[in-house]
Design an enzyme around this catalytic site. Structure first.
Site, PDB file in Angstrom:
ATOM      1  N   ARG A   1       0.814  -1.211   0.000  1.00  0.00           N
ATOM      2  CA  ARG A   1       0.000   0.000   0.000  1.00  0.00           C
ATOM      3  C   ARG A   1       0.852   1.266   0.000  1.00  0.00           C
ATOM      4  O   ARG A   1       0.283   2.368   0.014  1.00  0.00           O
ATOM      5  CB  ARG A   1      -0.843   0.008   1.276  1.00  0.00           C
ATOM      6  CG  ARG A   1      -2.313  -0.289   1.084  1.00  0.00           C
ATOM      7  CD  ARG A   1      -2.899  -0.284   2.483  1.00  0.00           C
ATOM      8  NE  ARG A   1      -4.319  -0.147   2.523  1.00  0.00           N
ATOM      9  CZ  ARG A   1      -5.179  -1.166   2.513  1.00  0.00           C
ATOM     10  NH1 ARG A   1      -4.757  -2.392   2.398  1.00  0.00           N
ATOM     11  NH2 ARG A   1      -6.464  -0.935   2.622  1.00  0.00           N
TER      12      ARG A   1
ATOM     13  N   ARG B   1     -24.505  -1.210   1.717  1.00  0.00           N
ATOM     14  CA  ARG B   1     -24.243  -2.243   2.722  1.00  0.00           C
ATOM     15  C   ARG B   1     -24.814  -1.821   4.077  1.00  0.00           C
ATOM     16  O   ARG B   1     -25.353  -2.635   4.816  1.00  0.00           O
ATOM     17  CB  ARG B   1     -22.730  -2.481   2.874  1.00  0.00           C
ATOM     18  CG  ARG B   1     -22.109  -3.238   1.719  1.00  0.00           C
ATOM     19  CD  ARG B   1     -20.952  -4.112   2.180  1.00  0.00           C
ATOM     20  NE  ARG B   1     -19.794  -3.355   2.632  1.00  0.00           N
ATOM     21  CZ  ARG B   1     -18.734  -3.077   1.849  1.00  0.00           C
ATOM     22  NH1 ARG B   1     -18.705  -3.497   0.610  1.00  0.00           N
ATOM     23  NH2 ARG B   1     -17.726  -2.407   2.329  1.00  0.00           N
TER      24      ARG B   1
HETATM   25  P1  ADP Z   1      -9.828  -1.905   2.434  1.00  0.00           P
HETATM   26  O1  ADP Z   1      -9.069  -2.344   1.195  1.00  0.00           O
HETATM   27  O2  ADP Z   1     -11.301  -1.982   2.254  1.00  0.00           O
HETATM   28  O3  ADP Z   1      -9.357  -0.586   2.982  1.00  0.00           O
HETATM   29  P2  ADP Z   1      -8.321  -3.742   4.146  1.00  0.00           P
HETATM   30  O4  ADP Z   1      -8.921  -4.870   4.871  1.00  0.00           O
HETATM   31  O5  ADP Z   1      -7.350  -4.053   3.058  1.00  0.00           O
HETATM   32  O6  ADP Z   1      -9.563  -2.936   3.591  1.00  0.00           O
HETATM   33  O7  ADP Z   1      -7.582  -2.751   5.167  1.00  0.00           O
HETATM   34  C1  ADP Z   1      -8.217  -2.264   6.330  1.00  0.00           C
HETATM   35  C2  ADP Z   1      -7.242  -1.402   7.146  1.00  0.00           C
HETATM   36  O8  ADP Z   1      -6.119  -2.213   7.568  1.00  0.00           O
HETATM   37  C3  ADP Z   1      -6.595  -0.242   6.402  1.00  0.00           C
HETATM   38  O9  ADP Z   1      -7.404   0.908   6.399  1.00  0.00           O
HETATM   39  C4  ADP Z   1      -5.304  -0.055   7.232  1.00  0.00           C
HETATM   40  O10 ADP Z   1      -5.571   0.589   8.443  1.00  0.00           O
HETATM   41  C5  ADP Z   1      -4.907  -1.484   7.556  1.00  0.00           C
HETATM   42  N1  ADP Z   1      -4.011  -2.072   6.524  1.00  0.00           N
HETATM   43  C6  ADP Z   1      -4.291  -3.163   5.750  1.00  0.00           C
HETATM   44  N2  ADP Z   1      -3.280  -3.435   4.910  1.00  0.00           N
HETATM   45  C7  ADP Z   1      -2.333  -2.496   5.145  1.00  0.00           C
HETATM   46  C8  ADP Z   1      -1.061  -2.219   4.579  1.00  0.00           C
HETATM   47  N3  ADP Z   1      -0.555  -2.975   3.581  1.00  0.00           N
HETATM   48  N4  ADP Z   1      -0.342  -1.169   5.058  1.00  0.00           N
HETATM   49  C9  ADP Z   1      -0.823  -0.412   6.057  1.00  0.00           C
HETATM   50  N5  ADP Z   1      -2.023  -0.592   6.614  1.00  0.00           N
HETATM   51  C10 ADP Z   1      -2.794  -1.623   6.184  1.00  0.00           C
END
Ligand code: ADP
Length: 190
Positions: free
Chosen positions: A88, A127
């Site tokens: 990300r 949702r």
């Molecule tokens: P979405 O894609 O709907 O935002 P995720 O389940 O992928 O949902 O992520 C939810 C939360 O988890 C993010 O908003 C962040 O806080 C945290 N998160 C998930 N993956 C990462 C990542 N690769 N780096 C930093 N934070 C992450």
């Protein structure tokens, strides 16, 4: 094969990853799911991430890089994996490249699900109205914030992977099955 599914929150990465696991036996490596499991289990890592996640902020790069490396070394990833919600940030993408390189592997393709923001908000609102199971970060306000975080920190990865010649972009606004078949055509062409 190692695949990254890429796109803003709510684009359908999780749905398509699960289909890929079912159809191609590639495990879904979702950092979001792993972090939620850590929170659920009450681990120190989970506790440290809980407030950030509820606000829609990213957790620290080292945290997700660490959990991904541990998970990738499990035997079910021997033929590769689908990375969902990771990387990300640019440092996460660089760390992922290095981690794979050390294992004589690489990312084979990055598939971007292109969707528009108004449609993402409409999906969350639908949702909420349907009274479905919601995450604490699934509110219109937090989604708007998560989208901002996506554009600032995550969207630059488009250029990173374009530069590597690995980026494929598909229409994420199509129905689930139509998106699945677009992904299948890309993978079958490898
Ligand atoms: P979405 O894609 O709907 O935002 P995720 O389940 O992928 O949902 O992520 C939810 C939360 O988890 C993010 O908003 C962040 O806080 C945290 N998160 C998930 N993956 C990462 C990542 N690769 N780096 C930093 N934070 C992450």
């Amino acid at each position: 094969m190692n695949l990254v599914l890429f796109g803003p929150p709510g684009a359908g990465k999780g749905t398509q990853s699960k289909i890929l696991t079912e159809k191609r036996g590639l495990p879904q490596l979702s950092t979001g799911d792993m972090l939620r499991a850590a929170i659920e289990a009450g681990t120190p890592l989970g506790l440290a991430c809980k407030a950030l996640m509820a606000k829609g902020e990213l957790v620290p790069d080292e945290t997700v890089i660490g959990i991904i490396a541990d998970r990738y070394d499990q035997p079910d990833c021997k033929n590769g994996a689908v990375f969902d919600g990771f990387p990300r940030t640019i440092p996460q993408a660089e760390a992922l490249d290095k981690m794979l390189e050390r294992r004589r592997r690489q990312i084979d393709m990055v598939i971007e699900l292109k969707v528009d923001d108004a449609a993402l908000l409409a999906r969350v609102e639908a949702r909420i109205k349907a009274g479905g199971v919601l995450r604490s970060d699934d509110t219109p306000e937090t989604l708007t914030h998560r989208l901002g975080v996506y554009y600032k920190n995550t969207a630059p990865l488009i250029g990173y992977y374009q530069g590597q010649g690995k980026l494929k972009t598909i229409d994420g606004m199509a129905g689930i099955e139509a998106v699945t078949s677009q992904i299948a055509s890309l993978l079958d062409a490898i």
